[in-house]
Design a protein around this motif. Structure first.
Motif, PDB file in Angstrom:
ATOM      1  N   PRO A  84     -43.719  31.890   0.560  1.00  0.00           N
ATOM      2  CA  PRO A  84     -44.247  30.993  -0.465  1.00  0.00           C
ATOM      3  C   PRO A  84     -45.436  31.562  -1.218  1.00  0.00           C
ATOM      4  O   PRO A  84     -45.876  30.971  -2.209  1.00  0.00           O
ATOM      5  CB  PRO A  84     -44.696  29.775   0.361  1.00  0.00           C
ATOM      6  CG  PRO A  84     -45.137  30.372   1.659  1.00  0.00           C
ATOM      7  CD  PRO A  84     -44.194  31.534   1.904  1.00  0.00           C
ATOM      8  N   TYR A  85     -45.958  32.705  -0.781  1.00  0.00           N
ATOM      9  CA  TYR A  85     -47.231  33.163  -1.343  1.00  0.00           C
ATOM     10  C   TYR A  85     -47.169  33.559  -2.814  1.00  0.00           C
ATOM     11  O   TYR A  85     -48.160  33.358  -3.541  1.00  0.00           O
ATOM     12  CB  TYR A  85     -47.804  34.275  -0.456  1.00  0.00           C
ATOM     13  CG  TYR A  85     -48.184  33.731   0.903  1.00  0.00           C
ATOM     14  CD1 TYR A  85     -49.304  32.917   1.048  1.00  0.00           C
ATOM     15  CD2 TYR A  85     -47.397  33.968   2.023  1.00  0.00           C
ATOM     16  CE1 TYR A  85     -49.644  32.380   2.280  1.00  0.00           C
ATOM     17  CE2 TYR A  85     -47.726  33.427   3.267  1.00  0.00           C
ATOM     18  CZ  TYR A  85     -48.843  32.629   3.380  1.00  0.00           C
ATOM     19  OH  TYR A  85     -49.176  32.071   4.602  1.00  0.00           O
ATOM     20  N   PRO A  86     -46.062  34.100  -3.325  1.00  0.00           N
ATOM     21  CA  PRO A  86     -45.998  34.304  -4.784  1.00  0.00           C
ATOM     22  C   PRO A  86     -46.079  32.997  -5.565  1.00  0.00           C
ATOM     23  O   PRO A  86     -46.653  32.955  -6.661  1.00  0.00           O
ATOM     24  CB  PRO A  86     -44.635  34.986  -4.980  1.00  0.00           C
ATOM     25  CG  PRO A  86     -44.363  35.671  -3.683  1.00  0.00           C
ATOM     26  CD  PRO A  86     -44.919  34.750  -2.637  1.00  0.00           C
ATOM     27  N   VAL A  87     -45.523  31.921  -5.011  1.00  0.00           N
ATOM     28  CA  VAL A  87     -45.625  30.615  -5.666  1.00  0.00           C
ATOM     29  C   VAL A  87     -47.070  30.141  -5.666  1.00  0.00           C
ATOM     30  O   VAL A  87     -47.584  29.647  -6.671  1.00  0.00           O
ATOM     31  CB  VAL A  87     -44.723  29.584  -4.959  1.00  0.00           C
ATOM     32  CG1 VAL A  87     -44.786  28.240  -5.673  1.00  0.00           C
ATOM     33  CG2 VAL A  87     -43.293  30.079  -4.897  1.00  0.00           C
ATOM     34  N   TYR A  88     -47.735  30.304  -4.507  1.00  0.00           N
ATOM     35  CA  TYR A  88     -49.140  29.919  -4.439  1.00  0.00           C
ATOM     36  C   TYR A  88     -49.967  30.685  -5.468  1.00  0.00           C
ATOM     37  O   TYR A  88     -50.840  30.112  -6.130  1.00  0.00           O
ATOM     38  CB  TYR A  88     -49.706  30.228  -3.048  1.00  0.00           C
ATOM     39  CG  TYR A  88     -49.113  29.440  -1.908  1.00  0.00           C
ATOM     40  CD1 TYR A  88     -48.379  28.275  -2.113  1.00  0.00           C
ATOM     41  CD2 TYR A  88     -49.293  29.875  -0.595  1.00  0.00           C
ATOM     42  CE1 TYR A  88     -47.854  27.564  -1.059  1.00  0.00           C
ATOM     43  CE2 TYR A  88     -48.776  29.169   0.482  1.00  0.00           C
ATOM     44  CZ  TYR A  88     -48.054  28.014   0.243  1.00  0.00           C
ATOM     45  OH  TYR A  88     -47.543  27.318   1.302  1.00  0.00           O
ATOM     46  N   GLU A  89     -49.709  31.983  -5.603  1.00  0.00           N
ATOM     47  CA  GLU A  89     -50.467  32.802  -6.547  1.00  0.00           C
ATOM     48  C   GLU A  89     -50.268  32.305  -7.976  1.00  0.00           C
ATOM     49  O   GLU A  89     -51.226  32.184  -8.750  1.00  0.00           O
ATOM     50  CB  GLU A  89     -50.032  34.264  -6.427  1.00  0.00           C
ATOM     51  CG  GLU A  89     -50.781  35.201  -7.354  1.00  0.00           C
ATOM     52  CD  GLU A  89     -50.322  36.644  -7.228  1.00  0.00           C
ATOM     53  OE1 GLU A  89     -50.946  37.512  -7.859  1.00  0.00           O
ATOM     54  OE2 GLU A  89     -49.319  36.898  -6.513  1.00  0.00           O
ATOM     55  N   TRP A  90     -49.023  31.993  -8.319  1.00  0.00           N
ATOM     56  CA  TRP A  90     -48.741  31.493  -9.669  1.00  0.00           C
ATOM     57  C   TRP A  90     -49.469  30.180  -9.920  1.00  0.00           C
ATOM     58  O   TRP A  90     -50.072  29.975 -10.981  1.00  0.00           O
ATOM     59  CB  TRP A  90     -47.232  31.301  -9.829  1.00  0.00           C
ATOM     60  CG  TRP A  90     -46.836  30.884 -11.223  1.00  0.00           C
ATOM     61  CD1 TRP A  90     -46.503  31.712 -12.261  1.00  0.00           C
ATOM     62  CD2 TRP A  90     -46.740  29.552 -11.729  1.00  0.00           C
ATOM     63  NE1 TRP A  90     -46.202  30.970 -13.376  1.00  0.00           N
ATOM     64  CE2 TRP A  90     -46.345  29.638 -13.081  1.00  0.00           C
ATOM     65  CE3 TRP A  90     -46.949  28.299 -11.169  1.00  0.00           C
ATOM     66  CZ2 TRP A  90     -46.161  28.517 -13.878  1.00  0.00           C
ATOM     67  CZ3 TRP A  90     -46.770  27.168 -11.960  1.00  0.00           C
ATOM     68  CH2 TRP A  90     -46.379  27.286 -13.301  1.00  0.00           C
ATOM     69  N   LEU A  91     -49.438  29.301  -8.942  1.00  0.00           N
ATOM     70  CA  LEU A  91     -50.105  28.010  -9.110  1.00  0.00           C
ATOM     71  C   LEU A  91     -51.615  28.173  -9.232  1.00  0.00           C
ATOM     72  O   LEU A  91     -52.240  27.534 -10.096  1.00  0.00           O
ATOM     73  CB  LEU A  91     -49.772  27.093  -7.928  1.00  0.00           C
ATOM     74  CG  LEU A  91     -48.350  26.523  -7.912  1.00  0.00           C
ATOM     75  CD1 LEU A  91     -48.067  25.834  -6.587  1.00  0.00           C
ATOM     76  CD2 LEU A  91     -48.145  25.539  -9.069  1.00  0.00           C
ATOM     77  N   ARG A  92     -52.218  28.980  -8.382  1.00  0.00           N
ATOM     78  CA  ARG A  92     -53.674  29.181  -8.458  1.00  0.00           C
ATOM     79  C   ARG A  92     -54.089  29.685  -9.834  1.00  0.00           C
ATOM     80  O   ARG A  92     -55.127  29.289 -10.364  1.00  0.00           O
ATOM     81  CB  ARG A  92     -54.137  30.181  -7.391  1.00  0.00           C
ATOM     82  CG  ARG A  92     -54.360  29.624  -6.012  1.00  0.00           C
ATOM     83  CD  ARG A  92     -55.150  30.607  -5.151  1.00  0.00           C
ATOM     84  NE  ARG A  92     -54.585  31.951  -5.186  1.00  0.00           N
ATOM     85  CZ  ARG A  92     -53.713  32.430  -4.309  1.00  0.00           C
ATOM     86  NH1 ARG A  92     -53.303  31.673  -3.301  1.00  0.00           N
ATOM     87  NH2 ARG A  92     -53.249  33.661  -4.417  1.00  0.00           N
ATOM     88  N   GLU A  93     -53.270  30.562 -10.421  1.00  0.00           N
ATOM     89  CA  GLU A  93     -53.633  31.187 -11.692  1.00  0.00           C
ATOM     90  C   GLU A  93     -53.310  30.314 -12.895  1.00  0.00           C
ATOM     91  O   GLU A  93     -53.990  30.404 -13.926  1.00  0.00           O
ATOM     92  CB  GLU A  93     -52.917  32.530 -11.830  1.00  0.00           C
ATOM     93  CG  GLU A  93     -53.400  33.574 -10.830  1.00  0.00           C
ATOM     94  CD  GLU A  93     -52.630  34.878 -10.940  1.00  0.00           C
ATOM     95  OE1 GLU A  93     -51.645  34.906 -11.719  1.00  0.00           O
ATOM     96  OE2 GLU A  93     -52.988  35.849 -10.247  1.00  0.00           O
TER      97      GLU A  93
END
Length: 402
Positions: free
Chosen positions: A18-27
């Motif tokens: 899930p970490y690429p999704v988290y990165e997209w959301l944070r940015e």
């Protein structure tokens, strides 16, 4: 990972990575509104604020002013301690916190003996072939919490089945989770029976201590709150720790340069701390937080009564807080991770988590320093991180030496 922004995104969060999704959301959308109306927070600062400011962000289990029913958690979780607000939460936490910590400390020799006992068949199996470490990872924390509470070890399979049916209902999308109501009723009835036995014949266990506290002052610890405390400790007492152990074993093997931290008791805790930051067993808080009034987070206006879900796994990899957050780096000495939550709801069992994870990983390092992956581990897909299979073997040169 799907078309982020055009889907609900939560399906992607439950994926293998899930970490690429988290990165997209944070940015791009650090305060993300789902189609369900819930808000997901992925930046460390926002998550920490929601976890810390309990006068503004309330738990969903009890009555609160100016909040509608949309924010309430599933009934199956509504009475556990993590879902309560003051004064009920304060009363429940006060009743159990000191007794829990002291009882765990007294039981450390027993826990150490259990660890060695459970390791023996693993060591024997690895003399000749492959062992799946998930069985060990589950058995150690399960047997420990049952011993601490005083539950009969002969009931462990029954309790495990009920906990497995209950735990998924604590996810961020109740409508997509299995209904654990029946299992919760069965677990509650089981614990009430155990409480009745302690009234008749107290023992040297945490349950007996809480029963004595209830008998001495039922106003401070009513019967229903006593049972709720026991239920919460049982449900939260081992699935998450088991997942953390599974992840710790995988990272120990993948990063031998950092596994040396396990040779020292102090640095072993640092190793565990980084396991919990890097890949938190629980990616979301057990229950949402509910704004008591309209608030602004990350420039987004959130109405009173909405569901706000801090995404702990995303906050723990916020590059604004952690240097090179996607790297496994024990002893990094930066901000405290949020895997135990924060504020008044900081995980009651945090010290037990450190004790069990550090003890088991250290013993594995001592007894089996030559562990290797027999095949790639199978990542658990869902709200609880960890692995459904961690197959290991010893290197051929040392397999028969110990």
């Amino acid at each position: 990972m799907g078309t982020i922004g055009s889907t609900d995104t939560l399906t992607d969060m439950h994926a293998d990575d899930p970490y690429p999704v988290y990165e997209w959301l944070r940015e791009t959308e650090p305060v993300y509104r789902c189609r369900t109306g819930a808000y997901l927070l992925t930046r460390y600062t926002d998550c920490r604020r929601v976890l810390s400011e309990r006068e503004y962000f309330l738990a969903p289990g009890g009555p609160w002013p100016s909040v509608g029913t949309a924010g309430r958690c599933a009934p199956v979780l509504s009475r556990v301690m993590s879902a309560q607000n003051p004064p009920r939460h304060t009363r429940m936490r006060t009743a159990v916190a000191r007794s829990f910590v002291e009882h765990v400390r007294r039981q450390q020799p027993w826990v150490s003996s259990l660890c060695d006992h459970l390791l023996e068949p693993v060591v024997e199996t690895l003399r000749y072939g492959v062992a799946d470490m998930t069985t060990l990872a589950e058995a150690f924390p399960r047997d420990t919490i049952m011993h601490v509470l005083g539950l009969p070890q002969g009931d462990r399979e029954h309790v495990s089945t009920l906990v497995t049916d209950i735990f998924p209902t604590s996810g961020p999308l109740p409508e997509q989770d299995r209904d654990g109501t029946v299992a919760m009723r069965q677990l509650t009835a089981y614990l009430q029976g155990e409480v009745a036995r302690r009234r008749r014949a107290p023992r040297d266990d945490l349950m007996s201590e809480l029963v004595r506290a209830h008998t001495a002052c039922p106003e401070a610890l009513p019967h229903d709150e006593l049972v709720s405390i026991l239920t919460g400790l049982t449900v939260a007492g081992y699935p998450q720790i088991a997942a953390g152990i599974e992840t710790g074993i995988v990272l120990m093997i993948r990063h031998p340069e950092w596994a040396v931290f396990l040779d020292d008791p102090v640095r072993a805790r640092m190793f565990v701390d980084e396991v919990l930051r890097y890949d938190a067993p629980v990616q979301f808080t057990p229950a949402p937080r509910i704004p008591a009034r309209t608030v602004v987070l990350g420039g987004v206006t959130i109405p009173a009564g909405a569901q706000v879900w801090p995404v702990l796994g995303a906050a723990n990899r916020d590059p604004g807080v952690f240097t090179r957050p996607d790297e496994f780096w024990p002893g990094r000495g930066e901000a405290r991770h949020l895997s135990f939550g924060g504020g008044a709801h900081y995980c009651l069992g945090a010290e037990l988590v450190y004790l069990e994870m550090a003890m088991l990983l250290r013993r594995l390092r001592q007894r089996l320093p030559d562990l290797a992956q027999a095949r790639p581990p199978a990542q658990r897909v869902g709200r609880l991180r960890g692995f459904t299979s961690v197959a290991v073997m010893r290197t051929e040169a040392d397999r028969h030496d110990r």
